[in-house]
Structures are given as C-alpha cells and as structure tokens.
Design an enzyme around this catalytic site. Structure first.
Site, PDB file in Angstrom:
ATOM      1  CG  LEU A 160     -32.800  26.915 -64.971  1.00 17.02           C
ATOM      2  CD1 LEU A 160     -31.654  26.843 -63.973  1.00 17.02           C
ATOM      3  CD2 LEU A 160     -32.656  28.151 -65.838  1.00 17.02           C
ATOM      4  N   GLY A 161     -34.105  23.145 -67.341  1.00 17.73           N
ATOM      5  CA  GLY A 161     -33.813  22.025 -68.232  1.00 17.73           C
ATOM      6  C   GLY A 161     -34.301  20.717 -67.643  1.00 17.73           C
ATOM      7  NE  ARG A 162     -39.430  19.396 -68.851  1.00 17.08           N
ATOM      8  CZ  ARG A 162     -40.212  19.542 -67.788  1.00 17.08           C
ATOM      9  NH1 ARG A 162     -40.123  18.673 -66.786  1.00 17.08           N
ATOM     10  NH2 ARG A 162     -41.061  20.539 -67.702  1.00 17.08           N
ATOM     11  N   GLY A 163     -33.252  16.592 -67.366  1.00 21.16           N
ATOM     12  CA  GLY A 163     -32.130  15.670 -67.547  1.00 21.16           C
ATOM     13  C   GLY A 163     -32.596  14.232 -67.489  1.00 21.16           C
ATOM     14  CB  VAL A 206     -32.134  21.788 -63.863  1.00 20.97           C
ATOM     15  CG1 VAL A 206     -31.327  22.846 -63.116  1.00 20.97           C
ATOM     16  CG2 VAL A 206     -31.322  20.509 -63.986  1.00 20.97           C
ATOM     17  CE  LYS A 239     -29.324  16.206 -62.208  1.00 24.77           C
ATOM     18  NZ  LYS A 239     -28.058  15.819 -62.806  1.00 24.77           N
ATOM     19  CG  ASP A 264     -22.891  12.620 -70.062  1.00 26.26           C
ATOM     20  OD1 ASP A 264     -22.974  12.230 -71.246  1.00 26.26           O
ATOM     21  OD2 ASP A 264     -23.868  13.069 -69.429  1.00 26.26           O
ATOM     22  CE  LYS A 324     -25.310  14.864 -72.180  1.00 25.74           C
ATOM     23  NZ  LYS A 324     -26.331  13.857 -72.176  1.00 25.74           N
ATOM     24  CG  ASN A 373     -23.655  17.442 -69.524  1.00 22.26           C
ATOM     25  OD1 ASN A 373     -24.834  17.751 -69.376  1.00 22.26           O
ATOM     26  ND2 ASN A 373     -23.244  16.186 -69.539  1.00 22.26           N
ATOM     27  CG  ASP A 379     -25.968  15.767 -65.900  1.00 23.35           C
ATOM     28  OD1 ASP A 379     -25.881  14.884 -65.030  1.00 23.35           O
ATOM     29  OD2 ASP A 379     -26.930  15.867 -66.669  1.00 23.35           O
ATOM     30  CB  THR A 433     -24.385  11.657 -75.535  1.00 22.76           C
ATOM     31  OG1 THR A 433     -24.926  12.061 -74.273  1.00 22.76           O
ATOM     32  CG2 THR A 433     -25.275  12.150 -76.635  1.00 22.76           C
TER      33      THR A 433
HETATM   34  N1  ADE Z   1     -29.158  23.606 -66.432  1.00 22.29           N
HETATM   35  C1  ADE Z   1     -28.690  22.540 -65.801  1.00 22.29           C
HETATM   36  N2  ADE Z   1     -27.936  22.878 -64.762  1.00 22.29           N
HETATM   37  C2  ADE Z   1     -27.894  24.226 -64.732  1.00 22.29           C
HETATM   38  C3  ADE Z   1     -27.245  25.175 -63.916  1.00 22.29           C
HETATM   39  N3  ADE Z   1     -26.488  24.797 -62.884  1.00 22.29           N
HETATM   40  N4  ADE Z   1     -27.432  26.469 -64.193  1.00 22.29           N
HETATM   41  C4  ADE Z   1     -28.186  26.838 -65.235  1.00 22.29           C
HETATM   42  N5  ADE Z   1     -28.811  25.992 -66.050  1.00 22.29           N
HETATM   43  C5  ADE Z   1     -28.670  24.692 -65.799  1.00 22.29           C
END
Ligand code: ADE
Length: 371
Positions: free
Chosen positions: A77-80, A85, A100, A192, A194, A197, A210, A228
């Site tokens: 879903l994403g990179r932090g 994630v 996460k 944070d 932004k 988030n 986050d 940020t």
């Molecule tokens: N990306 C980061 N955290 C997430 C979440 N809880 N649900 C969906 N996408 C995300």
C-alpha cells in the site's frame, strides 16, 4: 535478543496491557518468535480521558493472539520512513487490514519513534484516527496490524481534482481539527500532518495515520526537529521549544494545499522552502473567500503564541471560525455529516488469490464528488 525486541516494542514495562506468549503454531519461528495478543490496552492514565464512544470493542477482544502466519499479504500500500505498509487479509475472519512492517535492522537508531507510534496508537480511539488492532514481531521484523483505509490517500483525490472547493476543504479540515484536538487532549503533539498521512475510510471520512513522529509530552512542549519541510512550523525549523500549535500551523498549510493544489511555501530546494516558511507571508489567491483568508492568516502566524488554536482559547477558536460555519461539530464527531467524496470500492479478488496480484487487480477505487 528478546530484551532488545521488547525494548523496541515497549513491552518490558507494559505487560499489564497485553499478553505476550510464544506462538507454538509457527513452525518456522517457533523457537524465537513472540506473539502478542491484540491491543486493547488503554493505559490507566488515559482511561478517564477517553470518551466511551472511542473505545473499541472489535475483533481484538475476542481473538486470543495473532502472528504473521495468520495473515496473507496481498499487495504493497505504501512505503514509509522505516518500512512498508502491506494490504493483508486475516485468514480466519477474511478481514482486510493494513500491516505496517518495520525491519529491526533499520530501527536501531529509531527505537523511540517506533515505541512512540505503537504506544500512541494503542491509547487512541477516535473515529478519525487509524486504529491499531494487533502488534507482533518475527525475529527480523516488527508488525502493526492497522485499520485498512480503503479510500487511500486524500491527496490522490486532490491530484485528480486539482483543488478542492472551500466546503470540501472545510469538511476535511474539520475532521482533522477533531482528530488533532483529541490527540492534544491526551498530551500528544502529532507533528507530522501532511497529505500522505490523511487517508479516507470507505465512507470517505478522514483517518489520520503514521504516528512515528508524534511526541507525548506532559506539558505539550518539545524541541526535536522532525517532520516534512513544507509542513513544518517556523518554531520547529528554528529549533525552538514548541507545543501543540505546530499542528495548527500544519493544518493551515494543508488547508492551503487543498484550496490551491500546492503548499504556500515551496522552493526549488529545501533551503528556499525553509526561508519562505521563516520569513515570507503566504500569498492569498484572489479566489479565496474572506473566511479562508482570515483562517489561513490566523493558522499561519509565525509567532505560535498568537496563532489561531494557541492557548488559552485553543482549538475552540478554530472551531468557531467562520470558515467552519457550515460544520455541525456534534454531527461531525458522530460521523453523521456526509463526506464530500465517497470512495466506491469494488473487490474483484477471489479469496484464495493472494500475494502476486497488483493493487489494480485487487480493488478498484472510484470516487464521486457530492459537493
Ligand atoms: N497506507 C498507510 N497506512 C495505510 C492504511 N492504514 N490503510 C491504507 N493505506 C495505508
């Protein structure tokens, strides 16, 4: 090793809030892995402060313990900052979560961030803040199982629309005011705020996520430089002591971003951005209403003591601002106001499929703009 893991997860002094047990079902990791029961652990200090409506009574209380074997990974879903994630499916309940995952090796320098994130998420129950359901670890990774915000990032919709109308921006800003006020009431400076988030749930309500940079501070004061650049308050960049007002500054930047499509202080490089934040007045486009101009002028005051939202009036002054005149705060806090964008989610994926499918195979997220 266990001591190190426990230090990272904040377990050693927190046994009251959860059961830690060896996961005997995990053949691969049976000798080393600890799994932890679900997080249902509002610490005693906070219990009195938490409104009953925010205390969750969902899956975690009925499910004894979980580990990574209980979830199938579906896609990224994403990179932090410290990990990624994943979208995961809990096998037994077929429920989707966002997992996460943080590599322990990359965390050695950031132990405090992780402890803070987990501690905060365990304590907070709020309709506009992502919920932590479980936390567990493998020998190499830490995992947090979070509520899945199926609508994705709010700013994906902003990208598609270019900019939001003032009623739309005021809706999202108002939900964020409630989420941030709740954190502040628990002594937490979020720090944070932004676009990345701010996620949307399936009805289109905000879910703030986050908490790696958040700070718990009894007097609300802190002085670590983090965040940020575009969204950072001048007092943070100056290395001065700061308090909850930094979140109201960031809210001002976010509202400006929603209304124009970009933040007010932006340069070709970080230094130019910082110079703008420290010394320039934000330009107010001609199409801003007087209400928007007045709100943003108040939130983007360089001096945190006179910033809108600063004590003694606090968030009340923001809630009463005319920019929010169409917001029914009680209805909003009960999720009874209709979100301007409703993500329509269509899942194609048969339950037995997993892992290698990309996001586009899995779910299609549409949106329709109401107002
Ligand atoms: N990306 C980061 N955290 C997430 C979440 N809880 N649900 C969906 N996408 C995300």
């Amino acid at each position: 090793m266990i001591q190190f893991e426990e230090a990272i997860l904040g377990l050693s002094n927190d046994v009251d809030s959860m059961t830690i047990s060896k996961d005997e079902n995990d053949d691969d990791n049976a000798s080393t892995r600890s799994s932890i029961t679900a997080v249902d652990s509002t610490p005693h200090d906070y219990k009195v402060k938490l409104d009953q409506q925010y205390v969750s009574s969902t899956v975690e209380s009925s499910c004894p313990k979980v580990g990574s074997n209980d979830f199938d990974s579906l896609c990224v879903l994403g990179r932090g900052a410290f990990g990624k994630v994943l979208l995961v499916k809990h096998r037994a309940s077929r429920t989707l979560y966002a997992m996460k995952t943080l590599k322990k090796a990359s965390l050695v320098l950031h132990v405090n961030n992780i402890k803070t994130e987990r501690q905060i998420l365990e304590q907070v129950r709020h309709p506009f803040i992502v919920q932590l359901y479980y936390a567990f670890q493998t020998p190499t990774e830490l995992h947090m199982i979070l509520e899945y915000a199926v609508g994705g990032e709010l700013f994906r919709y902003l990208d598609q629309e270019g900019m939001f109308s003032e009623p739309m921006a005021s809706f999202y800003a108002a939900e964020l005011v409630l989420a941030l006020s709740h954190l502040h009431s628990l002594g937490i400076v979020y720090r944070d705020l932004k676009p990345e988030n701010c996620l949307l749930d399936q009805s289109g309500h905000i879910l703030l996520t986050d908490f790696g940079l958040s700070k718990v501070s009894l007097d609300g004061k802190t002085n670590t430089i983090c965040g940020t650049a575009e969204y950072m308050a001048p007092e943070v960049l100056a290395g001065l002591q700061y308090d909850y007002s930094v979140d109201w500054w960031s809210l001002g930047i976010l509202i400006y971003d929603m209304l124009t499509g970009s933040p007010p202080f932006k340069g070709n490089n970080r230094q130019k951005t910082i110079d703008g934040i420290m010394s320039k007045k934000p330009a107010m486009p001609y199409y801003f209403t007087n209400e928007a101009k007045s709100l943003l002028t108040g939130l983007l005051r360089k001096n945190p003591h006179v910033r809108l939202g600063a004590k003694p009036k606090g968030a009340d002054a923001i809630r009463k601002h005319r920019f929010f005149r169409k917001i029914d705060w009680k209805a909003l806090s009960e999720r009874h106001m209709d979100p301007p964008i409703v993500p329509l989610v269509v899942s194609y994926m048969p339950y037995h499929l997993s892992l290698s499918l990309s996001y586009s195979h899995f779910a299609c997220v549409f949106f329709r703009t109401i107002g």
